[in-house]
Design a protein around this motif. Sequence first.
Motif, PDB file in Angstrom:
ATOM      1  N   ARG A  30       0.824  -1.131  -0.037  1.00 17.97           N
ATOM      2  CA  ARG A  30       0.146   0.093   0.009  1.00 17.97           C
ATOM      3  C   ARG A  30       0.912   1.317  -0.007  1.00 17.97           C
ATOM      4  NH1 ARG A  30      -2.555   1.639   5.662  1.00 17.97           N
ATOM      5  NH2 ARG A  30      -0.395   2.070   5.810  1.00 17.97           N
ATOM      6  N   ASP A  31       1.849   1.347   1.052  1.00 16.69           N
ATOM      7  CA  ASP A  31       2.630   2.537   0.865  1.00 16.69           C
ATOM      8  C   ASP A  31       3.440   2.782  -0.445  1.00 16.69           C
ATOM      9  OD1 ASP A  31       1.544   3.129   3.446  1.00 16.69           O
ATOM     10  OD2 ASP A  31       3.556   1.915   4.586  1.00 16.69           O
ATOM     11  N   MET A  32       3.896   1.711  -0.855  1.00 11.85           N
ATOM     12  CA  MET A  32       4.419   1.837  -2.235  1.00 11.85           C
ATOM     13  C   MET A  32       3.784   2.390  -3.332  1.00 11.85           C
ATOM     14  SD  MET A  32       7.177  -1.520  -2.311  1.00 11.85           S
ATOM     15  CE  MET A  32       8.055  -1.874  -1.140  1.00 11.85           C
ATOM     16  N   ILE A  33       2.496   1.950  -3.459  1.00 13.02           N
ATOM     17  CA  ILE A  33       1.616   2.436  -4.335  1.00 13.02           C
ATOM     18  C   ILE A  33       1.255   3.946  -3.988  1.00 13.02           C
ATOM     19  CG2 ILE A  33      -0.775   2.264  -5.018  1.00 13.02           C
ATOM     20  CD1 ILE A  33      -0.511  -0.622  -4.450  1.00 13.02           C
ATOM     21  N   THR A  90       2.027   6.834  -6.744  1.00 16.61           N
ATOM     22  CA  THR A  90       0.681   7.552  -7.252  1.00 16.61           C
ATOM     23  C   THR A  90       0.554   8.904  -6.726  1.00 16.61           C
ATOM     24  OG1 THR A  90      -0.593   6.296  -5.708  1.00 16.61           O
ATOM     25  CG2 THR A  90      -0.139   5.505  -7.897  1.00 16.61           C
ATOM     26  N   GLY A  91       0.907   8.976  -5.434  1.00 16.57           N
ATOM     27  CA  GLY A  91       0.675  10.348  -4.689  1.00 16.57           C
ATOM     28  C   GLY A  91      -0.782  10.147  -4.021  1.00 16.57           C
ATOM     29  N   ALA A  92      -1.138   8.748  -3.746  1.00 14.58           N
ATOM     30  CA  ALA A  92      -2.656   8.786  -3.458  1.00 14.58           C
ATOM     31  C   ALA A  92      -2.794   9.069  -2.144  1.00 14.58           C
ATOM     32  CB  ALA A  92      -3.026   7.458  -3.849  1.00 14.58           C
ATOM     33  N   ASP A  93      -4.027   9.337  -1.678  1.00 12.43           N
ATOM     34  CA  ASP A  93      -4.593   9.118  -0.299  1.00 12.43           C
ATOM     35  C   ASP A  93      -4.630   7.876   0.108  1.00 12.43           C
ATOM     36  OD1 ASP A  93      -4.752  12.137  -0.445  1.00 12.43           O
ATOM     37  OD2 ASP A  93      -6.701  11.929  -1.019  1.00 12.43           O
ATOM     38  N   TYR A 118     -12.332  10.922  -6.652  1.00  7.25           N
ATOM     39  CA  TYR A 118     -11.549   9.907  -7.125  1.00  7.25           C
ATOM     40  C   TYR A 118     -11.903   9.251  -8.154  1.00  7.25           C
ATOM     41  CZ  TYR A 118      -9.551  10.297  -2.479  1.00  7.25           C
ATOM     42  OH  TYR A 118      -9.003  10.916  -1.133  1.00  7.25           O
ATOM     43  N   LYS A 119     -11.174   8.861  -9.183  1.00  5.45           N
ATOM     44  CA  LYS A 119     -11.350   8.200 -10.507  1.00  5.45           C
ATOM     45  C   LYS A 119     -10.960   6.981 -10.131  1.00  5.45           C
ATOM     46  CE  LYS A 119     -10.604   8.128 -15.539  1.00  5.45           C
ATOM     47  NZ  LYS A 119      -9.827   8.634 -16.483  1.00  5.45           N
ATOM     48  N   THR A 120      -9.988   6.575  -9.606  1.00  4.96           N
ATOM     49  CA  THR A 120      -9.430   5.243  -9.599  1.00  4.96           C
ATOM     50  C   THR A 120      -8.978   4.991  -8.136  1.00  4.96           C
ATOM     51  OG1 THR A 120      -8.348   5.526 -11.651  1.00  4.96           O
ATOM     52  CG2 THR A 120      -7.510   3.849 -10.195  1.00  4.96           C
ATOM     53  N   VAL A 121      -9.492   3.982  -7.625  1.00  3.62           N
ATOM     54  CA  VAL A 121      -9.460   3.283  -6.352  1.00  3.62           C
ATOM     55  C   VAL A 121      -8.834   2.163  -6.228  1.00  3.62           C
ATOM     56  CG1 VAL A 121     -10.518   2.999  -3.991  1.00  3.62           C
ATOM     57  CG2 VAL A 121     -11.424   4.672  -5.562  1.00  3.62           C
ATOM     58  N   PHE A 122      -7.644   2.094  -5.631  1.00  7.07           N
ATOM     59  CA  PHE A 122      -6.489   0.809  -5.483  1.00  7.07           C
ATOM     60  C   PHE A 122      -7.088   0.254  -4.094  1.00  7.07           C
ATOM     61  CE2 PHE A 122      -3.219   0.997  -8.423  1.00  7.07           C
ATOM     62  CZ  PHE A 122      -3.330   2.391  -8.615  1.00  7.07           C
ATOM     63  N   ILE A 123      -7.463  -1.250  -4.168  1.00 10.96           N
ATOM     64  CA  ILE A 123      -8.076  -2.008  -2.959  1.00 10.96           C
ATOM     65  C   ILE A 123      -7.280  -3.002  -2.801  1.00 10.96           C
ATOM     66  CG2 ILE A 123      -9.897  -3.038  -2.002  1.00 10.96           C
ATOM     67  CD1 ILE A 123     -11.737  -1.092  -3.790  1.00 10.96           C
ATOM     68  N   GLY A 124      -6.780  -3.286  -1.451  1.00  7.80           N
ATOM     69  CA  GLY A 124      -5.627  -4.260  -1.579  1.00  7.80           C
ATOM     70  C   GLY A 124      -5.822  -4.846   0.120  1.00  7.80           C
ATOM     71  N   SER A 125      -5.302  -6.178   0.185  1.00 11.50           N
ATOM     72  CA  SER A 125      -5.236  -6.729   1.194  1.00 11.50           C
ATOM     73  C   SER A 125      -4.510  -8.124   1.309  1.00 11.50           C
ATOM     74  CB  SER A 125      -6.739  -7.251   1.838  1.00 11.50           C
ATOM     75  OG  SER A 125      -7.253  -8.264   1.269  1.00 11.50           O
ATOM     76  N   PRO A 126      -4.083  -8.823   2.400  1.00 11.92           N
ATOM     77  CA  PRO A 126      -3.655 -10.151   2.276  1.00 11.92           C
ATOM     78  C   PRO A 126      -4.632 -11.076   1.601  1.00 11.92           C
ATOM     79  CG  PRO A 126      -3.962  -9.552   4.544  1.00 11.92           C
ATOM     80  CD  PRO A 126      -4.191  -8.196   3.655  1.00 11.92           C
TER      81      PRO A 126
END
Length: 155
Positions: free
Chosen positions: A1-4, A8-11, A55-63
């Motif tokens: 998450r932090d690397m993304i 990208t400068g994302a929140d 937001y137009k794009t949302v990154f969603i992640g988890s293990p």
Amino acid sequence: RDMIADETGADTFEILPEEDYYPYTYDELTDVAKQEQKENARPAYAGEVPDFDQYKTVFIGSPVWWGDWPMIMYTFFEENTDALAGKTLIPFSTHEGSGLSGFDRSLASSCPESTVGEGLAIRGSDAQNDQDNVRSTVNDWISELSGEEKKDDKE
């Protein structure tokens, strides 16, 4: 998450359980995760999600937990389906052998009014022990996504 977020400068918004009953040892955690899946649990998460209108794009992640999203993620999807409608959702995961594990298909099913982009799966052990290589992989993936988004914007 932090690397993304760095690339990208994302929140960011971290989905954490309202009541943190998750054990820290791997074996105990996998037992809890398996039980939640068996019960089709919907654990509550803490905090207020951001306003997705910006937001137009949302990154969603988890293990990956037992070949699927953790059940708390389904709580998030179900409570935010309308807010995520019309957005491009990009799944990412950490895993120890199962890859993206169908995160993209599950996300598309959970948020049918959203577009699901190409996801990324990183071994958790690599994320912990080979961060330079993982950062390069993440940066390449984001560059590819950016190229696809520019192409999509033209069509």
